[in-house]
Design an enzyme around this catalytic site. Structure first.
Site, PDB file in Angstrom:
ATOM      1  N   CYS A  18     -17.348  -2.395 -18.136  1.00 33.45           N
ATOM      2  CA  CYS A  18     -18.029  -2.222 -17.350  1.00 33.45           C
ATOM      3  C   CYS A  18     -18.847  -2.587 -16.081  1.00 33.45           C
ATOM      4  O   CYS A  18     -19.909  -2.179 -16.161  1.00 33.45           O
ATOM      5  CB  CYS A  18     -17.755   0.098 -16.394  1.00 33.45           C
ATOM      6  SG  CYS A  18     -17.744   0.049 -14.801  1.00 33.45           S
TER       7      CYS A  18
ATOM      8  N   CYS B 150     -11.636   1.377 -15.146  1.00 31.47           N
ATOM      9  CA  CYS B 150     -12.713   3.020 -15.032  1.00 31.47           C
ATOM     10  C   CYS B 150     -10.880   3.854 -15.016  1.00 31.47           C
ATOM     11  O   CYS B 150     -10.704   4.866 -13.845  1.00 31.47           O
ATOM     12  CB  CYS B 150     -12.704   3.359 -14.061  1.00 31.47           C
ATOM     13  SG  CYS B 150     -14.023   4.840 -14.191  1.00 31.47           S
TER      14      CYS B 150
ATOM     15  N   CYS C 181     -23.914   4.773 -14.011  1.00 30.25           N
ATOM     16  CA  CYS C 181     -22.921   5.368 -13.968  1.00 30.25           C
ATOM     17  C   CYS C 181     -23.179   7.082 -14.508  1.00 30.25           C
ATOM     18  O   CYS C 181     -24.036   6.561 -15.655  1.00 30.25           O
ATOM     19  CB  CYS C 181     -21.584   5.175 -15.161  1.00 30.25           C
ATOM     20  SG  CYS C 181     -20.944   6.132 -15.289  1.00 30.25           S
TER      21      CYS C 181
ATOM     22  N   CYS D 124     -15.832   1.943 -20.193  1.00 26.18           N
ATOM     23  CA  CYS D 124     -17.190   1.573 -19.689  1.00 26.18           C
ATOM     24  C   CYS D 124     -17.718   0.407 -20.232  1.00 26.18           C
ATOM     25  O   CYS D 124     -17.955   0.222 -19.818  1.00 26.18           O
ATOM     26  CB  CYS D 124     -17.552   2.631 -20.071  1.00 26.18           C
ATOM     27  SG  CYS D 124     -16.872   4.592 -19.583  1.00 26.18           S
TER      28      CYS D 124
ATOM     29  N   GLU E  59       1.019  -1.102  -0.169  1.00 26.04           N
ATOM     30  CA  GLU E  59       0.004  -0.532  -0.001  1.00 26.04           C
ATOM     31  C   GLU E  59       0.908   1.232  -0.288  1.00 26.04           C
ATOM     32  O   GLU E  59       0.480   2.654  -1.058  1.00 26.04           O
ATOM     33  CB  GLU E  59      -0.976   0.006   0.897  1.00 26.04           C
ATOM     34  CG  GLU E  59      -1.826  -0.929   0.889  1.00 26.04           C
ATOM     35  CD  GLU E  59      -3.054  -1.007  -0.294  1.00 26.04           C
ATOM     36  OE1 GLU E  59      -3.448   0.317   0.101  1.00 26.04           O
ATOM     37  OE2 GLU E  59      -3.260  -1.667  -0.856  1.00 26.04           O
TER      38      GLU E  59
HETATM   39 FE1  SF4 Z   1     -15.529   4.265 -15.237  1.00 31.39          FE
HETATM   40 FE2  SF4 Z   1     -18.559   4.616 -15.152  1.00 31.39          FE
HETATM   41 FE3  SF4 Z   1     -17.112   3.874 -17.504  1.00 31.39          FE
HETATM   42 FE4  SF4 Z   1     -17.949   2.428 -15.619  1.00 31.39          FE
HETATM   43  S1  SF4 Z   1     -19.217   3.467 -17.464  1.00 31.39           S
HETATM   44  S2  SF4 Z   1     -15.191   2.932 -16.623  1.00 31.39           S
HETATM   45  S3  SF4 Z   1     -17.773   3.767 -13.589  1.00 31.39           S
HETATM   46  S4  SF4 Z   1     -17.081   6.036 -15.753  1.00 31.39           S
END
Ligand code: SF4
Length: 344
Positions: free
Chosen positions: A199, A189, A205, A196, A34
């Site tokens: 995601c 992200c 989102c 996206c 970390e």
């Molecule tokens: Fe990021 Fe939203 Fe794209 Fe997902 S959908 S990668 S949370 S910007």
């Protein structure tokens, strides 16, 4: 639609990272990772991490090392206060916790160099405690997912993000969720060109829905980065170079550097005269720029071959070191660059 945390946990199990060398390891290794990962990419950290744990396999080994040995292992990673704090923390853990990394969040926060997000990450990943993290990656994911209109470094916005980060925590599987948030920020992200379409939280989102992903998180209004100029004197007597140990704090605290003088007419000539140096040869090496978080340093390295070691510049904290030996000592990256130019 299932809860935010459910999607993150399921995605982490299938697509997240599972083979990082500190995953599933003890608190010491997770803590070390970390700290190393602050401001630094995983690919850069892995070889440093492996070398570090080979030399200092546990907290007692780290606590009993010298600061010089610890800084040598950190040489090139930057932000050296991280290494000094890690070392001090290991000594504090020996004195106050019998060498066992503390499981209490408040005890972690009392250690030098451990902030709220780092303590939360160790609490969640190692001790399975329900704590929220908010590192740079997670801030970016939340700022986009919530379409936060404000710079995430601002106190008010940061407080909002902490509230959201805490509100989204699962009751169970905190380690998988925490790792999932880290992985989502690092691999999906991403800062530029986020994926996206892959995601797990795209469906709700707000940044994505509003077509604002490329504008989020909002960046701070651009301030001009101050620029400084400095000359570094590479005093060479045969294959030995004069290095000075920097005082304990500051950007290169505890590291070895060649004498540094400010740029300006006559400054170099003054230094040479004051130090009683007899210069046999002067070579102006290639100038370069090193960028810190808050300023840019333009570096002019000047190689001065000296006829003999001058008495005046051999003060305490200075040492004539073989160049090859110096390359294996605690030196910052720009000094390594300069030494590589003159190592033969
Ligand atoms: Fe990021 Fe939203 Fe794209 Fe997902 S959908 S990668 S949370 S910007």
């Amino acid at each position: 639609m299932s809860a935010f945390f459910t999607r993150v946990i399921e995605w982490q199990r299938k697509h997240g990272r599972h083979d990082l060398p500190w995953q599933g390891a003890d608190a010491y290794r997770v803590w070390l990772s970390e700290i190393m990962l602050q401001q630094t990419q995983v690919a850069t950290v892995i070889p440093y991490f492996q070398k570090f744990v080979t030399s200092f396999p546990d907290i007692p080994a780290l606590a009993s090392a010298t600061e010089e040995q610890v800084l040598t292992h950190w040489s090139g990673l930057g932000y050296y206060s991280r290494a000094r704090n890690l070392h001090r923390s290991a000594q504090q853990i020996m004195q106050q916790h019998g060498g066992e990394f503390p499981a209490s969040f408040d005890d972690m926060l009392a250690l030098p160099g451990i902030g709220r997000s780092t303590a939360a990450a160790i609490s969640a990943l190692v001790f399975k405690q329900r704590r929220a993290i908010l590192d740079g990656n997670v801030k970016r994911v939340l700022a986009r997912h919530l379409a936060v209109q404000g710079w995430t470094g601002e106190k008010k916005i940061e407080a909002q993000l902490w509230t959201h980060a805490e509100a989204r925590l699962p009751e169970k599987n905190i380690a998988a969720y925490t790792q999932g948030m880290m992985d989502l920020g690092a691999t999906i992200c991403t800062r530029s060109k986020p994926h996206c379409n892959e995601c797990p939280v795209q469906s709700d989102c707000a940044g994505f829905k509003q077509g604002q992903v490329s504008k989020l998180p909002v960046t701070r209004s651009r301030k001009l980065v101050p620029e400084r100029h400095s000359t570094f004197l590479l005093l060479l007597d045969g294959s030995e170079i004069l290095l000075e140990k920097r005082p304990g704090s500051g950007i290169w605290g505890g590291l070895w550097c060649p004498p540094q003088i400010e740029d300006g007419q006559g400054v170099l000539a003054d230094y040479v005269q004051r130090s009683g140096i007899e210069v046999c040869e002067r070579i102006d090496l290639a100038e370069f720029t090193h960028t810190f978080t808050h300023f840019k340093l333009h570096i002019t390295p000047v190689l001065l071959r000296v006829a003999h070691k001058p008495i005046q510049v051999q003060q305490s904290g200075s040492e004539w070191m073989n160049v090859q030996q110096a390359l294996h000592s605690a030196i910052p990256t720009p000094v390594r660059k300069m030494l590589q130019q003159i190592s033969f």
